[in-house]
Design a protein around this motif. Structure first.
Motif, mmCIF file in Angstrom:
data_model
loop_
_atom_site.group_PDB
_atom_site.id
_atom_site.type_symbol
_atom_site.label_atom_id
_atom_site.label_comp_id
_atom_site.label_asym_id
_atom_site.label_seq_id
_atom_site.Cartn_x
_atom_site.Cartn_y
_atom_site.Cartn_z
ATOM 1 N N ALA A 255 10.657 13.093 8.190
ATOM 2 C CA ALA A 255 9.962 14.182 7.494
ATOM 3 C C ALA A 255 9.506 15.250 8.477
ATOM 4 C CB ALA A 255 8.762 13.620 6.722
ATOM 5 N N CYS A 256 8.967 14.826 9.606
ATOM 6 C CA CYS A 256 8.477 15.776 10.603
ATOM 7 C C CYS A 256 9.628 16.621 11.164
ATOM 8 C CB CYS A 256 7.764 15.017 11.718
ATOM 9 S SG CYS A 256 6.851 16.068 12.868
ATOM 10 N N LEU A 257 10.740 15.973 11.482
ATOM 11 C CA LEU A 257 11.890 16.722 12.005
ATOM 12 C C LEU A 257 12.479 17.649 10.962
ATOM 13 C CD1 LEU A 257 13.646 13.949 14.125
ATOM 14 C CD2 LEU A 257 12.226 15.851 14.935
ATOM 15 N N THR A 258 12.513 17.212 9.705
ATOM 16 C CA THR A 258 13.052 18.055 8.635
ATOM 17 C C THR A 258 12.238 19.337 8.492
ATOM 18 O OG1 THR A 258 13.919 16.140 7.465
ATOM 19 C CG2 THR A 258 13.599 18.129 6.169
ATOM 20 N N VAL A 259 10.911 19.200 8.475
ATOM 21 C CA VAL A 259 10.048 20.385 8.366
ATOM 22 C C VAL A 259 10.258 21.311 9.565
ATOM 23 C CG1 VAL A 259 7.642 21.151 8.446
ATOM 24 C CG2 VAL A 259 8.314 19.306 6.907
ATOM 25 N N GLY A 260 10.310 20.732 10.756
ATOM 26 C CA GLY A 260 10.509 21.550 11.957
ATOM 27 C C GLY A 260 11.832 22.279 11.957
ATOM 28 N N ILE A 261 12.886 21.601 11.539
ATOM 29 C CA ILE A 261 14.210 22.238 11.485
ATOM 30 C C ILE A 261 14.218 23.355 10.451
ATOM 31 C CG2 ILE A 261 16.627 21.855 10.830
ATOM 32 C CD1 ILE A 261 16.253 18.982 12.069
ATOM 33 N N GLN A 262 13.667 23.078 9.267
ATOM 34 C CA GLN A 262 13.644 24.109 8.226
ATOM 35 C C GLN A 262 12.844 25.333 8.673
ATOM 36 O OE1 GLN A 262 12.206 21.441 5.109
ATOM 37 N NE2 GLN A 262 14.009 21.968 3.891
ATOM 38 N N ALA A 263 11.651 25.118 9.214
ATOM 39 C CA ALA A 263 10.804 26.239 9.621
ATOM 40 C C ALA A 263 11.450 27.056 10.724
ATOM 41 C CB ALA A 263 9.437 25.718 10.079
ATOM 42 N N ASN A 264 12.062 26.394 11.696
ATOM 43 C CA ASN A 264 12.681 27.133 12.793
ATOM 44 C C ASN A 264 13.972 27.813 12.373
ATOM 45 O OD1 ASN A 264 11.144 26.828 15.462
ATOM 46 N ND2 ASN A 264 10.968 24.843 14.480
ATOM 47 N N ALA A 265 14.690 27.242 11.429
ATOM 48 C CA ALA A 265 15.875 27.921 10.903
ATOM 49 C C ALA A 265 15.464 29.205 10.188
ATOM 50 C CB ALA A 265 16.642 26.998 9.958
ATOM 51 N N VAL A 266 14.396 29.138 9.399
ATOM 52 C CA VAL A 266 13.900 30.329 8.702
ATOM 53 C C VAL A 266 13.462 31.382 9.713
ATOM 54 C CG1 VAL A 266 12.030 31.210 7.240
ATOM 55 C CG2 VAL A 266 13.266 29.148 6.571
ATOM 56 N N ALA A 267 12.718 30.959 10.720
ATOM 57 C CA ALA A 267 12.226 31.903 11.730
ATOM 58 C C ALA A 267 13.376 32.588 12.466
ATOM 59 C CB ALA A 267 11.317 31.182 12.727
ATOM 60 N N ARG A 268 14.493 31.913 12.593
ATOM 61 C CA ARG A 268 15.654 32.478 13.290
ATOM 62 C C ARG A 268 16.639 33.142 12.336
ATOM 63 N NH1 ARG A 268 16.816 28.342 18.242
ATOM 64 N NH2 ARG A 268 14.677 27.668 18.521
ATOM 65 N N GLY A 269 16.301 33.164 11.062
ATOM 66 C CA GLY A 269 17.179 33.808 10.078
ATOM 67 C C GLY A 269 18.437 33.012 9.785
ATOM 68 N N ILE A 270 18.358 31.707 9.892
ATOM 69 C CA ILE A 270 19.517 30.846 9.630
ATOM 70 C C ILE A 270 19.336 30.161 8.277
ATOM 71 C CG2 ILE A 270 20.838 28.842 10.416
ATOM 72 C CD1 ILE A 270 19.840 29.453 13.265
ATOM 73 N N PRO A 271 20.089 30.573 7.262
ATOM 74 C CA PRO A 271 19.987 29.892 5.972
ATOM 75 C C PRO A 271 20.687 28.527 6.027
ATOM 76 C CG PRO A 271 21.471 31.785 5.815
ATOM 77 C CD PRO A 271 20.975 31.722 7.222
ATOM 78 N N LEU A 272 20.000 27.513 5.562
ATOM 79 C CA LEU A 272 20.561 26.158 5.518
ATOM 80 C C LEU A 272 20.942 25.830 4.080
ATOM 81 C CD1 LEU A 272 17.925 24.241 7.687
ATOM 82 C CD2 LEU A 272 20.057 25.323 8.443
ATOM 83 N N ARG A 273 22.166 25.389 3.883
ATOM 84 C CA ARG A 273 22.579 24.942 2.554
ATOM 85 C C ARG A 273 22.180 23.494 2.326
ATOM 86 N NH1 ARG A 273 26.844 28.223 3.830
ATOM 87 N NH2 ARG A 273 28.029 26.501 4.739
ATOM 88 N N LYS A 274 22.331 22.673 3.348
ATOM 89 C CA LYS A 274 21.999 21.254 3.241
ATOM 90 C C LYS A 274 21.412 20.775 4.557
ATOM 91 C CE LYS A 274 25.453 20.366 -0.187
ATOM 92 N NZ LYS A 274 26.306 19.461 -0.850
ATOM 93 N N LEU A 275 20.469 19.852 4.436
ATOM 94 C CA LEU A 275 19.854 19.250 5.617
ATOM 95 C C LEU A 275 19.517 17.803 5.286
ATOM 96 C CD1 LEU A 275 18.478 19.197 8.412
ATOM 97 C CD2 LEU A 275 16.445 20.173 7.313
ATOM 98 N N GLU A 276 20.002 16.881 6.093
ATOM 99 C CA GLU A 276 19.653 15.473 5.986
ATOM 100 C C GLU A 276 19.301 14.965 7.372
ATOM 101 O OE1 GLU A 276 22.707 14.116 2.416
ATOM 102 O OE2 GLU A 276 22.540 12.895 4.229
ATOM 103 N N VAL A 277 18.243 14.198 7.454
ATOM 104 C CA VAL A 277 17.858 13.556 8.705
ATOM 105 C C VAL A 277 17.857 12.051 8.451
ATOM 106 C CG1 VAL A 277 16.051 13.273 10.443
ATOM 107 C CG2 VAL A 277 16.481 15.534 9.465
ATOM 108 N N HIS A 278 18.735 11.346 9.135
ATOM 109 C CA HIS A 278 18.856 9.893 9.006
ATOM 110 C C HIS A 278 18.236 9.260 10.241
ATOM 111 C CE1 HIS A 278 21.924 10.101 5.726
ATOM 112 N NE2 HIS A 278 22.067 11.312 6.249
ATOM 113 N N THR A 279 17.241 8.405 10.052
ATOM 114 C CA THR A 279 16.603 7.707 11.164
ATOM 115 C C THR A 279 16.847 6.213 11.020
ATOM 116 O OG1 THR A 279 14.523 7.574 9.942
ATOM 117 C CG2 THR A 279 14.791 9.445 11.439
ATOM 118 N N GLY A 280 16.928 5.521 12.143
ATOM 119 C CA GLY A 280 17.142 4.080 12.092
ATOM 120 C C GLY A 280 16.826 3.444 13.427
ATOM 121 N N GLY A 281 16.647 2.148 13.388
ATOM 122 C CA GLY A 281 16.396 1.389 14.607
ATOM 123 C C GLY A 281 16.410 -0.086 14.299
ATOM 124 N N ASP A 282 16.719 -0.882 15.312
ATOM 125 C CA ASP A 282 16.732 -2.335 15.158
ATOM 126 C C ASP A 282 15.379 -2.890 15.551
ATOM 127 O OD1 ASP A 282 19.440 -2.369 14.396
ATOM 128 O OD2 ASP A 282 20.066 -2.315 16.495
#
Length: 183
Positions: free
Chosen positions: A90-117
């Motif tokens: 969630a934190c990375l998704t918000v950061g990516i979205q906000a910085n894409a907007v600030a840079r004028g980059i429209p995102l059509r889709k965004l998925e962040v998959h996290t995992g660990g053993d």
């Protein structure tokens, strides 16, 4: 996949810049510190409810044992370690979205998959403490972005979001955990 639409709240670069820390000061200014808190209340059968601000409490809290008699059910709610992965995503998704907007980059889709053993015996926190680390030994993050800009531009947005992610920094930098007991 999550479809990003024109109905998303707007963030402009000026508003975003106002939230950026002053890089010349290594520690945050006291006026920028904000205390975040969650009250977790144990309910029944190793269940809990989490209370954050004025939001509706979440967590099953009232779920009964699974039909097979186990106390934790994979079908009822996420494990705390999975909630940690969700917080990172969630934190990375918000950061990516906000910085894409600030840079004028429209995102059509965004998925962040996290995992660990993780060693499943650590999920119960019982028994003698074995030598060796508990918890995740490493966490992987796989980010899928659909946008009409070069990959280098997207990598720059992702790298910046990771650099400034409070959750990512909490995970990879040492943090003091102070535990008090009221009985």
């Amino acid at each position: 996949m999550t479809e990003l639409t024109d109905h998303e709240p707007r963030v402009d670069a000026v508003s975003l810049d106002a939230t950026m820390p002053d890089a010349s000061h290594p520690l945050p200014a006291p006026e920028n510190l904000r205390r975040l808190a969650c009250r977790t209340v144990a309910t029944t059968r190793l269940r809990q409810r989490h209370h954050v601000r004025h939001l509706e409490p979440f967590g099953s809290g009232t779920a009964e044992a699974a039909e097979d008699g186990t106390l934790l059910s994979e079908d009822e709610e996420p494990h705390p370690s999975e909630m940690l992965l969700a917080a990172l995503g969630a934190c990375l998704t918000v950061g990516i979205q906000a910085n894409a907007v600030a840079r004028g980059i429209p995102l059509r889709k965004l998925e962040v998959h996290t995992g660990g053993d993780i060693d499943a015996s650590a999920l119960w926190a019982t028994g003698p403490r074995r030598p060796g680390p508990l918890g995740f030994q490493s966490i992987t993050v796989d980010i899928l972005i659909d946008a009409d800009v070069p990959r280098d531009a997207l990598k720059s947005v992702v790298d910046y979001a990771v650099l400034w992610s409070p959750v990512a920094n909490t995970l990879h930098d040492p943090v003091n955990i102070v535990v008090g007991l009221r009985a």
